[in-house]
Write a protein that holds these residues in place. Structure first.
Motif, PDB file in Angstrom:
ATOM      1  N   TYR A  80      -5.507  13.556  -6.513  1.00  0.00           N
ATOM      2  CA  TYR A  80      -6.315  14.772  -6.516  1.00  0.00           C
ATOM      3  C   TYR A  80      -5.932  15.634  -5.325  1.00  0.00           C
ATOM      4  O   TYR A  80      -5.857  16.846  -5.423  1.00  0.00           O
ATOM      5  N   VAL A  81      -5.732  14.966  -4.173  1.00  0.00           N
ATOM      6  CA  VAL A  81      -5.298  15.686  -2.969  1.00  0.00           C
ATOM      7  C   VAL A  81      -3.962  15.138  -2.499  1.00  0.00           C
ATOM      8  O   VAL A  81      -2.955  15.829  -2.503  1.00  0.00           O
ATOM      9  N   ALA A  82      -3.945  13.863  -2.085  1.00  0.00           N
ATOM     10  CA  ALA A  82      -2.708  13.287  -1.573  1.00  0.00           C
ATOM     11  C   ALA A  82      -2.397  11.936  -2.181  1.00  0.00           C
ATOM     12  O   ALA A  82      -1.388  11.330  -1.849  1.00  0.00           O
ATOM     13  N   GLY A  83      -3.257  11.411  -3.053  1.00  0.00           N
ATOM     14  CA  GLY A  83      -3.007  10.122  -3.685  1.00  0.00           C
ATOM     15  C   GLY A  83      -3.432   8.936  -2.860  1.00  0.00           C
ATOM     16  O   GLY A  83      -3.103   7.791  -3.195  1.00  0.00           O
ATOM     17  N   VAL A  84      -4.176   9.158  -1.747  1.00  0.00           N
ATOM     18  CA  VAL A  84      -4.615   8.053  -0.896  1.00  0.00           C
ATOM     19  C   VAL A  84      -5.602   7.162  -1.646  1.00  0.00           C
ATOM     20  O   VAL A  84      -5.484   5.933  -1.648  1.00  0.00           O
ATOM     21  N   SER A  85      -6.591   7.773  -2.277  1.00  0.00           N
ATOM     22  CA  SER A  85      -7.608   6.997  -2.987  1.00  0.00           C
ATOM     23  C   SER A  85      -7.002   6.199  -4.133  1.00  0.00           C
ATOM     24  O   SER A  85      -7.364   5.034  -4.355  1.00  0.00           O
ATOM     25  N   LEU A  92      -5.227  10.798   8.593  1.00  0.00           N
ATOM     26  CA  LEU A  92      -4.351   9.815   9.226  1.00  0.00           C
ATOM     27  C   LEU A  92      -3.711   8.898   8.181  1.00  0.00           C
ATOM     28  O   LEU A  92      -2.512   8.587   8.264  1.00  0.00           O
ATOM     29  N   LEU A  93      -4.498   8.480   7.199  1.00  0.00           N
ATOM     30  CA  LEU A  93      -3.935   7.643   6.136  1.00  0.00           C
ATOM     31  C   LEU A  93      -2.902   8.410   5.324  1.00  0.00           C
ATOM     32  O   LEU A  93      -1.908   7.846   4.861  1.00  0.00           O
ATOM     33  N   TRP A  94      -3.131   9.694   5.157  1.00  0.00           N
ATOM     34  CA  TRP A  94      -2.168  10.553   4.469  1.00  0.00           C
ATOM     35  C   TRP A  94      -0.818  10.516   5.186  1.00  0.00           C
ATOM     36  O   TRP A  94       0.258  10.501   4.563  1.00  0.00           O
ATOM     37  N   ALA A 128     -13.018  12.500   7.137  1.00  0.00           N
ATOM     38  CA  ALA A 128     -11.961  13.405   6.687  1.00  0.00           C
ATOM     39  C   ALA A 128     -10.742  13.280   7.596  1.00  0.00           C
ATOM     40  O   ALA A 128      -9.590  13.352   7.148  1.00  0.00           O
ATOM     41  N   PHE A 129     -10.993  13.073   8.898  1.00  0.00           N
ATOM     42  CA  PHE A 129      -9.896  12.867   9.848  1.00  0.00           C
ATOM     43  C   PHE A 129      -9.176  11.547   9.547  1.00  0.00           C
ATOM     44  O   PHE A 129      -7.945  11.471   9.609  1.00  0.00           O
ATOM     45  N   LEU A 169       0.841  -1.201   0.000  1.00  0.00           N
ATOM     46  CA  LEU A 169       0.000   0.000   0.000  1.00  0.00           C
ATOM     47  C   LEU A 169       0.873   1.248   0.000  1.00  0.00           C
ATOM     48  O   LEU A 169       1.654   1.488   0.925  1.00  0.00           O
ATOM     49  N   TYR A 170       0.757   2.033  -1.070  1.00  0.00           N
ATOM     50  CA  TYR A 170       1.449   3.311  -1.206  1.00  0.00           C
ATOM     51  C   TYR A 170       0.441   4.360  -1.656  1.00  0.00           C
ATOM     52  O   TYR A 170      -0.642   4.022  -2.174  1.00  0.00           O
TER      53      TYR A 170
END
Length: 593
Positions: A117-122, A157-159, A152-153, A109-110
């Motif tokens: 779009y924001v941080a690449g988490v999705s 955290l995942l970010w 959103a929190f 998981l990276y």
């Protein structure tokens, strides 16, 4: 004896013997020659070295271990030889792809920063679960709205917790592709081709205006601000998790070695655990299960805190994780089974009842009732838990003694004295509870007109704590006089009814006679006083007699009836009247001006 060489591979120091070093050097030179005329060769070689360093690091048990020819051969087998492929892949488009010598890799998981779009988490989660990132983003929106913004929190955290895929090897890991020379070269070339296409199709005028207006997108700027605050929160949470998990682990280790190894659960000859355990499970087994049940979550709590603070912290490995999880599940199931057995051992309640009849030679004599305390057992105690104490009898044998004894006084249906002893206890079944109750020892004596009642019970140590109690019922004939010679230490355990509203703790101050329905009638209690007063007027009725005094608007009146006689004194607007009747006779005095 082989000579060792220190090498720096992808900024990681390794110890390698001379033969292995020469083989690895020739291999890297061969790879370098293969990519000599390839676009992005420097990046390809850097990623290949990073992958080789990663493989060496996985194979070493510790940092001091020396890399041998065996490890080099294994790494080369995974990465592949330069002659196994051609740089110009277009020539061999129709050639079947050779099977990789390395088994299919598990995805890691990276955050995919290239498709963010924001941080690449999705995007990263989409690669990991095999779902288009657009659906992951839709789910984030739905969950965030449905949870009132709490997701959103979680996104933040995942970010923080999920690293971004920076190198080519990490990008291949993110997609679950083999990280070998062929895939690294292909991925780098795809990156260059994409950049070339963008350069051909770019609108230079638009880009120039955009550069002039702002060097960053809105989301990049907002992301950096949010990331800054989340990193601060993340570090604080990490420190808190480390402190909590570490302190808990230290406490558990100290408790485990103190109670288990040094066996300080034994207080002298007393084993507290055996007194309360009804499952007959050895203490050391319960201690191990309890330790693992609490210590393993504390360890993972501390490990999570370390992962938050140290981004490149080495993983403990899947084997260790699943082993600890298995031990925790086994401990949880074992503790639940033991707790169920412990509860079942006290699930039933039953009684053992004895009833004896006594006849007094002279029923008119007052029955004296005395309570015998367990001061001797208390002085010999080694431990007390509530009403129960662990003590010794006169023979030196360990016993349990409890003050859970209640006394009830009621009216007998005949002219005899009945003393009923009800012993109660818990057990795993009704017969077992009754058997435990029968093992309770309770004594009383009736000699002459004196009844001595023990205010305590005893039982053997092997009977354990089973909520043992005793209820004493004393039935006395109607009209029998009785006197409590002393008060019990637990006066609230005396259950009586009396006609004088005397508290059970004060009944020993007076003499009583048994009435109807177990109601005691007091023979020497003080009479109650009825007093009504308002300003100078009052009415008093007590043991001294009746005293009535009236004073209103100049009219005065007094009536007093006591042991001296009757005294009436009336004064109405100057007219007075006195009537006095006593042992001297009748005296009347009237004054009417």
């Amino acid at each position: 004896m082989n000579k060792t060489v220190n090498i720096n591979l992808a900024n990681i120091l390794f110890h390698i013997d001379e033969n292995a070093y020469n083989k690895m050097r020739h291999y890297l030179e061969s790879v370098k020659r293969s990519f000599a005329n390839t676009s992005g060769s420097d990046e390809i070689l850097a990623d290949i070295e990073a992958r080789i360093a990663e493989l060496f690091h996985e194979k070493l048990a510790n940092e001091r271990q020396v890399i041998t020819t065996k490890e080099v051969d294994e790494v080369i087998a995974i990465m592949g030889q330069p002659e196994d492929y051609m740089v110009d892949e277009d020539i061999f488009d129709d050639e079947p792809v050779k099977a990789s010598k390395e088994p299919k890799r598990v995805k890691k998981l990276y955050r995919d920063i290239e498709a963010k779009y924001v941080a690449g988490v999705s995007a990263g989660i989409g690669h990991y679960i095999g779902l288009d990132p657009i659906w992951v983003r839709i789910l984030w929106v739905v969950f965030t709205v449905g949870s009132g913004g709490s997701f959103a929190f979680i996104y933040g955290l995942l970010w923080i917790l999920i690293p971004e895929a920076k190198t080519t090897a990490q990008k291949l890991d993110m997609r679950g592709e083999d990280v070998n020379i062929s895939n690294i070269e292909r991925k780098v070339k795809e990156g260059f081709d994409e950049v070339a296409d963008r350069v051909k199709n770019v609108d230079y005028e638009k880009v120039g205006n955009k550069v002039k207006s702002s060097g960053k997108t809105f989301f990049d700027t907002l992301g950096e601000i949010i990331m800054f605050f989340f990193k601060i929160i993340g570090k604080f949470v990490g420190i808190l998790l480390i402190l909590t998990g570490g302190a808990g682990l230290i406490a558990m280790l100290v408790g485990f070695f103190t109670l288990g190894v040094f066996d300080t659960i034994h207080l002298g000859p007393l084993n507290l655990y055996e007194l309360v355990d009804a499952t007959d499970t050895p203490f050391w087994i319960v201690a191990i299960f309890a330790f693992l049940l609490v210590a393993i979550p504390l360890f993972f709590l501390m490990y999570l805190g370390l992962k938050i603070l140290i981004t490149n912290l080495k993983s403990i490995g899947a084997v260790a994780k699943f082993t600890l999880l298995g031990l925790w599940l086994i401990s949880l199931i074992a503790i639940m089974i033991l707790a169920g057995k412990q509860a079942a051992s006290r699930a039933f309640w039953d009684s053992a009842i004895t009833d004896n009849e006594y006849y007094l030679n002279n029923p008119n004599d007052t029955l004296n009732i005395a309570f015998v305390s367990n001061d001797l057992h208390w002085n010999r105690r080694t431990l007390n838990i509530g009403d129960m104490v662990v003590s010794y009898d006169d023979n030196g044998k360990e016993i349990l003694s409890s003050k859970d004894v209640e006394f009830n006084f009621r009216t007998s249906k005949d002219s005899l004295i009945h003393i009923e002893i009800q012993k109660n206890a818990n057990g795993k079944s009704f017969p077992n509870a009754r058997e435990t109750a029968e093992k309770i020892n309770y004594d009383y004596t009736l000699e002459g007109n004196t009844l001595e009642l023990n205010e305590f019970l005893t039982t053997r140590r092997e009977n354990k704590f089973k909520n043992q109690e005793v209820r004493v019922f004393v039935y006395l004939p109607k009209g029998m006089a009785l006197k409590f010679l002393n008060n019990t230490d637990n006066c609230w355990r005396i259950n009586t009814k009396n006609d004088s509203d005397i508290n059970d703790c004060d009944v020993y101050d007076y003499k009583w006679i048994m009435g109807n329905n177990g109601t005691l009638k007091c023979l020497d209690c003080p009479n109650k006083e009825i007093a009504i007063s308002e300003d100078n007027n009052h009415v008093k009725i007590n043991a001294n007699g009746i005293d009535i005094n009236i004073n209103e608007n100049g009219e005065k009146g007094k009536i007093k009836i006591d042991e001296d006689g009757i005294d009436i004194d009336v004064n109405d607007n100057g007219e007075s009247f006195i009537l006095k009747i006593d042992e001297n006779g009748i005296h009347v005095d009237a004054d009417q001006n």
